[in-house]
Design an enzyme around this catalytic site. Structure first.
Site, PDB file in Angstrom:
ATOM      1  N   ASP A 117      -0.758   5.720  -6.971  1.00 56.05           N
ATOM      2  CA  ASP A 117      -1.234   5.459  -5.526  1.00 56.05           C
ATOM      3  C   ASP A 117      -2.515   4.664  -5.353  1.00 56.05           C
ATOM      4  O   ASP A 117      -3.512   5.659  -5.984  1.00 56.05           O
ATOM      5  CB  ASP A 117      -1.037   6.500  -4.412  1.00 56.05           C
ATOM      6  CG  ASP A 117      -1.041   6.317  -2.717  1.00 56.05           C
ATOM      7  OD1 ASP A 117       0.227   6.519  -2.305  1.00 56.05           O
ATOM      8  OD2 ASP A 117      -1.954   5.709  -2.517  1.00 56.05           O
ATOM      9  N   HIS A 173      10.323   5.517  -1.066  1.00 56.39           N
ATOM     10  CA  HIS A 173       9.347   6.026  -2.055  1.00 56.39           C
ATOM     11  C   HIS A 173       9.480   7.559  -1.910  1.00 56.39           C
ATOM     12  O   HIS A 173       9.252   8.252  -0.761  1.00 56.39           O
ATOM     13  CB  HIS A 173       8.042   5.274  -2.089  1.00 56.39           C
ATOM     14  CG  HIS A 173       7.473   5.161  -0.533  1.00 56.39           C
ATOM     15  ND1 HIS A 173       7.681   4.538   0.306  1.00 56.39           N
ATOM     16  CD2 HIS A 173       6.656   5.926  -0.263  1.00 56.39           C
ATOM     17  CE1 HIS A 173       7.033   4.873   1.386  1.00 56.39           C
ATOM     18  NE2 HIS A 173       5.955   5.860   1.143  1.00 56.39           N
TER      19      HIS A 173
HETATM   20  P1  5GP Z   1       3.733   6.231   3.127  1.00 60.50           P
HETATM   21  O1  5GP Z   1       2.758   6.520   4.202  1.00 60.50           O
HETATM   22  O2  5GP Z   1       4.612   5.038   3.611  1.00 60.50           O
HETATM   23  O3  5GP Z   1       4.554   7.469   2.900  1.00 60.50           O
HETATM   24  O4  5GP Z   1       3.061   5.901   1.846  1.00 60.50           O
HETATM   25  C1  5GP Z   1       2.721   4.620   1.452  1.00 60.50           C
HETATM   26  C2  5GP Z   1       1.583   4.883   0.484  1.00 60.50           C
HETATM   27  O5  5GP Z   1       1.546   3.621  -0.224  1.00 60.50           O
HETATM   28  C3  5GP Z   1       0.410   5.252   0.911  1.00 60.50           C
HETATM   29  O6  5GP Z   1       0.131   6.536   0.136  1.00 60.50           O
HETATM   30  C4  5GP Z   1      -0.651   4.276   0.366  1.00 60.50           C
HETATM   31  O7  5GP Z   1      -1.897   4.633  -0.161  1.00 60.50           O
HETATM   32  C5  5GP Z   1       0.209   3.485  -0.798  1.00 60.50           C
HETATM   33  N1  5GP Z   1      -0.371   2.136  -0.588  1.00 60.50           N
HETATM   34  C6  5GP Z   1      -0.378   1.262   0.136  1.00 60.50           C
HETATM   35  N2  5GP Z   1      -0.714   0.086  -0.362  1.00 60.50           N
HETATM   36  C7  5GP Z   1      -0.522   0.216  -1.660  1.00 60.50           C
HETATM   37  C8  5GP Z   1      -0.781  -0.762  -2.770  1.00 60.50           C
HETATM   38  O8  5GP Z   1      -1.036  -1.987  -2.622  1.00 60.50           O
HETATM   39  N3  5GP Z   1      -0.922  -0.181  -4.003  1.00 60.50           N
HETATM   40  C9  5GP Z   1      -0.621   0.949  -4.161  1.00 60.50           C
HETATM   41  N4  5GP Z   1      -0.714   1.441  -5.627  1.00 60.50           N
HETATM   42  N5  5GP Z   1      -0.538   1.833  -3.201  1.00 60.50           N
HETATM   43  C10 5GP Z   1      -0.426   1.280  -1.933  1.00 60.50           C
END
Ligand code: 5GP
Ligand code: ZN
Length: 114
Positions: free
Chosen positions: A30, A100
């Site tokens: 992440d 995810h």
């Molecule tokens: P959600 O909030 O949808 O459950 O999780 C999305 C996750 O994707 C977040 O923890 C955020 O830090 C991660 N994330 C967002 N953009 C990127 C990126 O460009 N690269 C990586 N490695 N992680 C990302």
């Protein structure tokens, strides 16, 4: 053209810190880690989230959970412990609409689930 961030990461169009890959799954660090170990585990096929599983093969869903265990072992948290989370929808703050799982570990995690 698919405009999904995680599809672009899987395709290699956006760089990521890969920690695991097989024919169905990709896992990477992440970008904004919430724990010393914070890995995102995603299917290579685009699914919107936990609300899009009717399109998924059972084999894929089982593989995601098995991959989590493999990744936990590789990241050194198999014994110390880890947590697997998938945010779905606005109340859960899902920000990327590609299924995810967050694998978190490497520290004592909170007893609180939010
Ligand atoms: P959600 O909030 O949808 O459950 O999780 C999305 C996750 O994707 C977040 O923890 C955020 O830090 C991660 N994330 C967002 N953009 C990127 C990126 O460009 N690269 C990586 N490695 N992680 C990302
Ligand atoms: Zn996608």
């Amino acid at each position: 053209m698919n405009d999904c961030l995680f599809c672009k990461i899987i395709a290699g169009d956006i760089p990521s810190g890969r920690v695991y890959e097989d024919e169905r799954i990709y896992a990477f660090k992440d970008i904004n880690p919430q724990a010393p170990v914070h890995v995102l585990i995603v299917p290579k096929t685009h699914l919107s989230g936990l609300d899009g599983l009717e399109e998924a093969e059972d084999r894929l869903l089982a593989s995601l959970l098995r991959a989590a265990h493999t990744i936990a072992a590789r990241e050194g948290v198999e014994t110390s412990g880890y947590r697997l989370i998938s945010n779905c929808g606005p109340d859960a703050c899902q920000s990327v609409k590609h299924l995810h799982f967050h694998l978190l570990g490497g520290k004592q995690l909170s007893e609180e689930m939010d």
